[in-house]
Design an enzyme around this catalytic site. Sequence first.
Site, PDB file in Angstrom:
ATOM      1  N   LYS A   1       0.801  -1.128   0.127  1.00  0.00           N
ATOM      2  CA  LYS A   1       0.061   0.110  -0.419  1.00  0.00           C
ATOM      3  C   LYS A   1       0.992   1.204  -0.042  1.00  0.00           C
ATOM      4  O   LYS A   1       1.869   0.851   0.674  1.00  0.00           O
ATOM      5  CB  LYS A   1      -0.847  -0.168   0.932  1.00  0.00           C
ATOM      6  CG  LYS A   1      -2.326   1.120   1.086  1.00  0.00           C
ATOM      7  CD  LYS A   1      -3.515   0.178   0.449  1.00  0.00           C
ATOM      8  CE  LYS A   1      -4.672   1.019   0.706  1.00  0.00           C
ATOM      9  NZ  LYS A   1      -5.839   0.211   0.087  1.00  0.00           N
TER      10      LYS A   1
ATOM     11  N   GLY B   1     -26.848   0.394   2.174  1.00  0.00           N
ATOM     12  CA  GLY B   1     -25.813   1.253   0.812  1.00  0.00           C
ATOM     13  C   GLY B   1     -26.190   0.546  -0.469  1.00  0.00           C
ATOM     14  O   GLY B   1     -26.237  -0.178  -0.446  1.00  0.00           O
TER      15      GLY B   1
ATOM     16  N   GLY C   1     -25.337   1.884  -3.408  1.00  0.00           N
ATOM     17  CA  GLY C   1     -24.301   2.478  -3.600  1.00  0.00           C
ATOM     18  C   GLY C   1     -23.952   2.450  -5.274  1.00  0.00           C
ATOM     19  O   GLY C   1     -24.545   1.298  -5.945  1.00  0.00           O
TER      20      GLY C   1
ATOM     21  N   VAL D   1     -21.815  -0.542  -5.411  1.00  0.00           N
ATOM     22  CA  VAL D   1     -21.466  -1.868  -5.028  1.00  0.00           C
ATOM     23  C   VAL D   1     -22.741  -2.214  -4.731  1.00  0.00           C
ATOM     24  O   VAL D   1     -23.674  -3.188  -5.539  1.00  0.00           O
ATOM     25  CB  VAL D   1     -20.462  -2.335  -3.958  1.00  0.00           C
ATOM     26  CG1 VAL D   1     -20.512  -4.097  -4.169  1.00  0.00           C
ATOM     27  CG2 VAL D   1     -19.386  -2.223  -4.183  1.00  0.00           C
TER      28      VAL D   1
HETATM   29  P1  NAD Z   1     -20.806   3.852  -2.571  1.00  0.00           P
HETATM   30  O1  NAD Z   1     -19.696   5.017  -1.721  1.00  0.00           O
HETATM   31  O2  NAD Z   1     -20.846   4.371  -3.467  1.00  0.00           O
HETATM   32  O3  NAD Z   1     -21.681   3.413  -1.603  1.00  0.00           O
HETATM   33  C1  NAD Z   1     -22.321   3.817  -0.659  1.00  0.00           C
HETATM   34  C2  NAD Z   1     -23.089   3.979  -0.133  1.00  0.00           C
HETATM   35  O4  NAD Z   1     -23.159   3.651   1.376  1.00  0.00           O
HETATM   36  C3  NAD Z   1     -23.414   5.882  -0.439  1.00  0.00           C
HETATM   37  O5  NAD Z   1     -24.787   5.822  -1.489  1.00  0.00           O
HETATM   38  C4  NAD Z   1     -24.223   6.157   0.904  1.00  0.00           C
HETATM   39  O6  NAD Z   1     -24.573   6.993   0.540  1.00  0.00           O
HETATM   40  C5  NAD Z   1     -24.347   4.532   2.157  1.00  0.00           C
HETATM   41  N1  NAD Z   1     -24.089   5.044   2.865  1.00  0.00           N
HETATM   42  C6  NAD Z   1     -22.833   5.740   4.229  1.00  0.00           C
HETATM   43  N2  NAD Z   1     -23.306   5.788   5.092  1.00  0.00           N
HETATM   44  C7  NAD Z   1     -24.367   5.409   5.334  1.00  0.00           C
HETATM   45  C8  NAD Z   1     -25.757   4.547   6.375  1.00  0.00           C
HETATM   46  N3  NAD Z   1     -25.109   4.276   7.645  1.00  0.00           N
HETATM   47  N4  NAD Z   1     -26.795   3.841   5.951  1.00  0.00           N
HETATM   48  C9  NAD Z   1     -26.848   3.428   4.937  1.00  0.00           C
HETATM   49  N5  NAD Z   1     -26.435   3.869   3.853  1.00  0.00           N
HETATM   50  C10 NAD Z   1     -25.168   4.798   4.113  1.00  0.00           C
HETATM   51  O7  NAD Z   1     -19.744   2.791  -2.038  1.00  0.00           O
HETATM   52  P2  NAD Z   1     -19.267   1.933  -2.740  1.00  0.00           P
HETATM   53  O8  NAD Z   1     -18.379   1.210  -3.725  1.00  0.00           O
HETATM   54  O9  NAD Z   1     -20.504   1.099  -3.214  1.00  0.00           O
HETATM   55  O10 NAD Z   1     -18.543   0.742  -1.554  1.00  0.00           O
HETATM   56  C11 NAD Z   1     -18.985   0.218  -0.357  1.00  0.00           C
HETATM   57  C12 NAD Z   1     -18.460  -0.928   0.668  1.00  0.00           C
HETATM   58  O11 NAD Z   1     -17.963  -1.742  -0.145  1.00  0.00           O
HETATM   59  C13 NAD Z   1     -17.606   0.402   1.609  1.00  0.00           C
HETATM   60  O12 NAD Z   1     -17.314  -0.129   2.309  1.00  0.00           O
HETATM   61  C14 NAD Z   1     -15.920  -0.029   0.517  1.00  0.00           C
HETATM   62  O13 NAD Z   1     -14.619   0.009   0.764  1.00  0.00           O
HETATM   63  C15 NAD Z   1     -16.294  -1.542  -0.160  1.00  0.00           C
HETATM   64  N6  NAD Z   1     -15.782  -2.360  -1.161  1.00  0.00           N
HETATM   65  C16 NAD Z   1     -16.129  -1.111  -2.614  1.00  0.00           C
HETATM   66  C17 NAD Z   1     -15.366  -2.500  -3.824  1.00  0.00           C
HETATM   67  C18 NAD Z   1     -15.691  -1.328  -4.991  1.00  0.00           C
HETATM   68  O14 NAD Z   1     -15.626  -2.124  -5.609  1.00  0.00           O
HETATM   69  N7  NAD Z   1     -16.564  -0.117  -5.055  1.00  0.00           N
HETATM   70  C19 NAD Z   1     -14.801  -3.227  -3.872  1.00  0.00           C
HETATM   71  C20 NAD Z   1     -14.144  -3.721  -2.583  1.00  0.00           C
HETATM   72  C21 NAD Z   1     -14.937  -3.063  -1.221  1.00  0.00           C
END
Ligand code: NAD
Length: 367
Positions: free
Chosen positions: A79, A179, A181, A183
């Site tokens: 990292k 969530g 978002g 994913v």
């Molecule tokens: P993102 O920011 O697109 O989505 C997260 C969503 O969660 C947002 O819409 C946000 O409004 C919502 N949120 C935040 N706090 C909340 C709460 N207390 N209650 C309800 N909703 C809430 O992020 P993402 O890319 O979808 O990633 C989601 C999770 O998955 C993160 O923890 C990220 O680290 C993990 N992750 C993502 C990936 C990837 O490919 N994007 C890979 C590995 C891990």
Amino acid sequence: MIFDTIATSGHEQVVFCHSKDAGLKAIIAIHNTVLGPALGGLRMWPYKNEQEALNDVLRLSRGMTYKNAVAGLNIGGGKAVIIGDPAKDKSEALFRAFGRFVNSLNGRYITAEDVGIDVNDMEYVFRETEFVTGVHQVHGGSGDPSPFTAYGTLQGLMAALHAKFGDEDAGKRTFAVQGAGHVGMEFIKLLREQGAKVFVTDIHPELVKRAVDEFGCTAVGLDEIYDVDADVYSPCALGGTVNEKTLSRLKAKIICGAANNQLATDAIGDELDKRGILYAPDYAVNAGGVMNVSLEIDGYNRERAMRMMRTIYYNVGRIFQIAKRDGIPTYKAADRMAEERIAAIGKIKLPHGGNSSPRFLGRMRGH
Ligand code: NAD
């Protein structure tokens, strides 16, 4: 003092990168390269001090070793962090200076995007080094990893359903998804395609509305999600949501989602185990993103990436077997699986350690 710290954490190499002219203060931490070159993202953050930056990069790089090992990748853990404010301190010179340091490691560390970094920053890094992933698709990059992460999460879920209910049909089950978002929304879509009942919440009402209107989910309040009578709780937002306050409220028999660091503490993981709630370890379940990006190293191919996601089913299943074999909670079994793989592969490596250049990865990879 640093040597004591890295001796305890097992790091191989920590590189302090400084360029006065470019305003660069960065740290690259290579935790373990037994399986292959260390891959892990670059984070830019306004750390309060250098110690905080060092702690973060050591913790995150170690985490990447475990994640990459459990994912079955021939890739080690690393990292990097840049000390600075992503809103104010970015420049071409900064990222090119960082790229030169990455290049000087000759493939022992391969960088990628993380918090505070976007694809444009990576373009500058890419001008100085080939040891970078997450570049724009025109350069052979893999694009948004979220759909892969969601599909991989579904594979992990199927392994969990199989272990808990002896049947992996998600369509029969009820889900509480926190969530919607990048994913989360994709995951919801996959669940609904299988006919599952899905309760959803998100801070952004428009995302909840989309999940309801487009995919037929049921909306619940931000705090209500913990009380839903669901078979599976799926954290897809932030970390630490399985904690002392929420544990007694959760009715789910399985916890499986894409968020990182879902368990607030190890003690919560022990408690889940005692209560018979099956926890599918986050870093094994959400490895789709890193699997996807790892394929950039020797030529990205979308079909190959999709096939690779299926391995998450077997990896999560293997973790459950180890948990049973050793009588330990699943979060510990995931770490054990990583350590066993590194130890086993370490023993079969040639004494000179092989060549860690990405050009040779294709031959080393088992997929
Ligand atoms: P993102 O920011 O697109 O989505 C997260 C969503 O969660 C947002 O819409 C946000 O409004 C919502 N949120 C935040 N706090 C909340 C709460 N207390 N209650 C309800 N909703 C809430 O992020 P993402 O890319 O979808 O990633 C989601 C999770 O998955 C993160 O923890 C990220 O680290 C993990 N992750 C993502 C990936 C990837 O490919 N994007 C890979 C590995 C891990």
